[in-house]
Write a protein that holds these residues in place. Structure first.
Motif, PDB file in Angstrom:
ATOM      1  N   THR A  83       0.809  -1.229   0.000  1.00 52.83           N
ATOM      2  CA  THR A  83       0.000   0.000   0.000  1.00 52.83           C
ATOM      3  C   THR A  83       0.836   1.270   0.000  1.00 52.83           C
ATOM      4  O   THR A  83       0.289   2.372  -0.030  1.00 52.83           O
ATOM      5  CB  THR A  83      -0.940   0.018   1.208  1.00 52.83           C
ATOM      6  N   LYS A  84       2.151   1.137   0.043  1.00 55.56           N
ATOM      7  CA  LYS A  84       3.007   2.310   0.073  1.00 55.56           C
ATOM      8  C   LYS A  84       4.099   2.179  -0.980  1.00 55.56           C
ATOM      9  O   LYS A  84       4.824   1.176  -1.008  1.00 55.56           O
ATOM     10  CB  LYS A  84       3.628   2.507   1.454  1.00 55.56           C
ATOM     11  N   PHE A  85       4.224   3.195  -1.855  1.00 53.74           N
ATOM     12  CA  PHE A  85       5.228   3.191  -2.913  1.00 53.74           C
ATOM     13  C   PHE A  85       5.962   4.530  -2.916  1.00 53.74           C
ATOM     14  O   PHE A  85       5.412   5.550  -2.521  1.00 53.74           O
ATOM     15  CB  PHE A  85       4.572   2.970  -4.282  1.00 53.74           C
ATOM     16  N   THR A  86       7.198   4.500  -3.385  1.00 52.21           N
ATOM     17  CA  THR A  86       8.016   5.699  -3.504  1.00 52.21           C
ATOM     18  C   THR A  86       8.286   5.962  -4.979  1.00 52.21           C
ATOM     19  O   THR A  86       8.558   5.020  -5.741  1.00 52.21           O
ATOM     20  CB  THR A  86       9.354   5.528  -2.762  1.00 52.21           C
ATOM     21  N   GLU A  87       8.219   7.215  -5.407  1.00 49.45           N
ATOM     22  CA  GLU A  87       8.476   7.544  -6.802  1.00 49.45           C
ATOM     23  C   GLU A  87       9.900   7.189  -7.209  1.00 49.45           C
ATOM     24  O   GLU A  87      10.846   7.383  -6.453  1.00 49.45           O
ATOM     25  CB  GLU A  87       8.243   9.034  -7.060  1.00 49.45           C
ATOM     26  N   ASP A  88      10.039   6.661  -8.403  1.00 51.81           N
ATOM     27  CA  ASP A  88      11.344   6.420  -9.016  1.00 51.81           C
ATOM     28  C   ASP A  88      11.329   7.066 -10.390  1.00 51.81           C
ATOM     29  O   ASP A  88      10.492   6.737 -11.233  1.00 51.81           O
ATOM     30  CB  ASP A  88      11.612   4.912  -9.142  1.00 51.81           C
ATOM     31  N   MET A  89      12.220   8.004 -10.624  1.00 51.55           N
ATOM     32  CA  MET A  89      12.256   8.760 -11.882  1.00 51.55           C
ATOM     33  C   MET A  89      10.882   9.336 -12.196  1.00 51.55           C
ATOM     34  O   MET A  89      10.351   9.165 -13.290  1.00 51.55           O
ATOM     35  CB  MET A  89      12.769   7.893 -13.030  1.00 51.55           C
TER      36      MET A  89
ATOM     37  N   PRO B 298      13.604  17.206 -20.993  1.00 51.92           N
ATOM     38  CA  PRO B 298      13.839  16.167 -19.988  1.00 51.92           C
ATOM     39  C   PRO B 298      12.776  15.078 -20.107  1.00 51.92           C
ATOM     40  O   PRO B 298      11.617  15.356 -20.413  1.00 51.92           O
ATOM     41  CB  PRO B 298      13.704  16.927 -18.660  1.00 51.92           C
ATOM     42  N   TYR B 299      13.182  13.847 -19.897  1.00 50.30           N
ATOM     43  CA  TYR B 299      12.246  12.718 -19.956  1.00 50.30           C
ATOM     44  C   TYR B 299      12.377  11.905 -18.678  1.00 50.30           C
ATOM     45  O   TYR B 299      13.424  11.328 -18.407  1.00 50.30           O
ATOM     46  CB  TYR B 299      12.535  11.847 -21.176  1.00 50.30           C
ATOM     47  N   LEU B 300      11.316  11.915 -17.876  1.00 51.71           N
ATOM     48  CA  LEU B 300      11.289  11.177 -16.604  1.00 51.71           C
ATOM     49  C   LEU B 300      12.482  11.530 -15.730  1.00 51.71           C
ATOM     50  O   LEU B 300      13.170  10.682 -15.185  1.00 51.71           O
ATOM     51  CB  LEU B 300      11.250   9.669 -16.864  1.00 51.71           C
ATOM     52  N   GLY B 301      12.737  12.821 -15.633  1.00 46.58           N
ATOM     53  CA  GLY B 301      13.750  13.298 -14.712  1.00 46.58           C
ATOM     54  C   GLY B 301      15.179  13.248 -15.200  1.00 46.58           C
ATOM     55  O   GLY B 301      16.102  13.516 -14.433  1.00 46.58           O
ATOM     56  N   THR B 302      15.387  12.922 -16.493  1.00 46.04           N
ATOM     57  CA  THR B 302      16.743  12.857 -17.016  1.00 46.04           C
ATOM     58  C   THR B 302      16.718  13.149 -18.509  1.00 46.04           C
ATOM     59  O   THR B 302      15.662  13.376 -19.090  1.00 46.04           O
ATOM     60  CB  THR B 302      17.376  11.474 -16.726  1.00 46.04           C
TER      61      THR B 302
END
Length: 294
Positions: free
Chosen positions: A95-101, A226-230
């Motif tokens: 139930t808990k997720f952290t953003e990646d890119m 930029p694409y997905l933070g890079t």
């Protein structure tokens, strides 16, 4: 102008540093990439480079249950709404997720012969379940690769094959490139240089992929978004789809129309590389094939 000149100088400097390092790592009389993996450096250039790639990351005991939105496993060619439920090692919904890119989940979908590629970002619907709409051009087997960070843990990658009902087409073989790669995709002309060169790639070897992108009509360099933070992403799969690498652009070595990646191919064989960039708000995917020696 000074900033661009500085980055160009940095690119040339790092290339000068890396080329002898690559040659040293690939020779039989010096430290190999596998030894670096066993005893990874904690600082310096090798540490920086290893942080920029992700090769065959574990599922860490998590699993993803994929199905149609109607709750069945039946998926057909064409547009499909997918349900992806993430379960922890004990079988309970996460139930808990952290953003990646910038995203909670990255969903990569490829056909068995790697001719079809999608990079999607499912929407979180709660109680461990994500939703996405995927397009399957034909029937056959497709590999679903899910990347996410659960419970503030490390990056997790799960894989599963699904069968799509519908007319199937003949599979196409990978065709490894040689020398400098030149291709045009969606109005962009891409020149891709590889160090060491494409005929000298070896498993476990440090490799640099350098993309130079120009307008296909004018030949002028383009300014990428930029694409997905890079500056760009590379997804890499071998012919059997059991070796997976996801690489992010090296920030200090990428600017404007130039994007550089660092990676290593885990094993010998043929691979397809999908470079992904954003230009004028649209994502452009540039594929090419390589062959890696033992």
């Amino acid at each position: 102008m000074k900033e661009k000149l500085g980055r160009r100088t940095l690119r040339l400097l790092l290339s000068a540093i890396l080329l002898p390092t690559i040659l040293m790592l690939s020779s039989g009389c010096a430290t190999t990439m596998s030894n670096v993996d066993i005893d990874p450096p904690t600082s310096g250039i090798l540490h920086y480079l290893q942080q920029s790639s992700m090769a065959n990351v574990s599922d860490n005991g998590y699993q993803v249950q994929a199905s149609g939105m109607d709750g069945t496993d039946r998926l057909v060619s064409g547009s499909n709404k997918l349900s992806l439920r993430v379960l922890d090692p004990s079988g309970k919904p996460v139930t808990k997720f952290t953003e990646d890119m910038t995203k909670l989940m990255h969903l990569i979908i490829v056909s068995r012969d790697l001719s079809s590629f999608q990079h999607l970002h499912p929407t979180y619907a709660g109680e461990g379940r994500f939703e996405a709409t995927a397009d399957f051009a034909t029937g056959g087997e497709y590999l679903l690769i899910e990347e996410f960070v659960p419970d503030n843990e490390q990056i997790t990658v799960t894989k599963q094959w699904v069968r799509i009902t519908g007319e199937e087409r003949a599979e196409t073989a990978l065709v490894p490139s040689h020398g400098t790669v030149q291709t045009i995709v969606d109005g962009l002309s891409a020149t891709i240089s590889v160090m060491p060169d494409l005929d000298s790639l070896k498993a476990g070897q440090m490799v640099m992929l350098d993309y130079h992108l120009t307008d296909a009509k004018t030949g002028e360099p383009v300014e990428l978004d930029p694409y997905l933070g890079t500056a760009g992403h590379c997804v890499i799969l071998n012919e059997q789809a059991n070796q997976y690498v996801h690489v992010h652009a090296m920030a200090e070595m990428s600017s404007g129309s130039n994007v550089m990646f660092h990676t290593a191919f885990p094993a010998a064989g043929k691979y397809r590389i999908w470079g992904q960039f954003q230009y004028k708000g649209e994502v452009v995917v540039i594929p090419f094939d390589v062959e890696v020696q033992p």
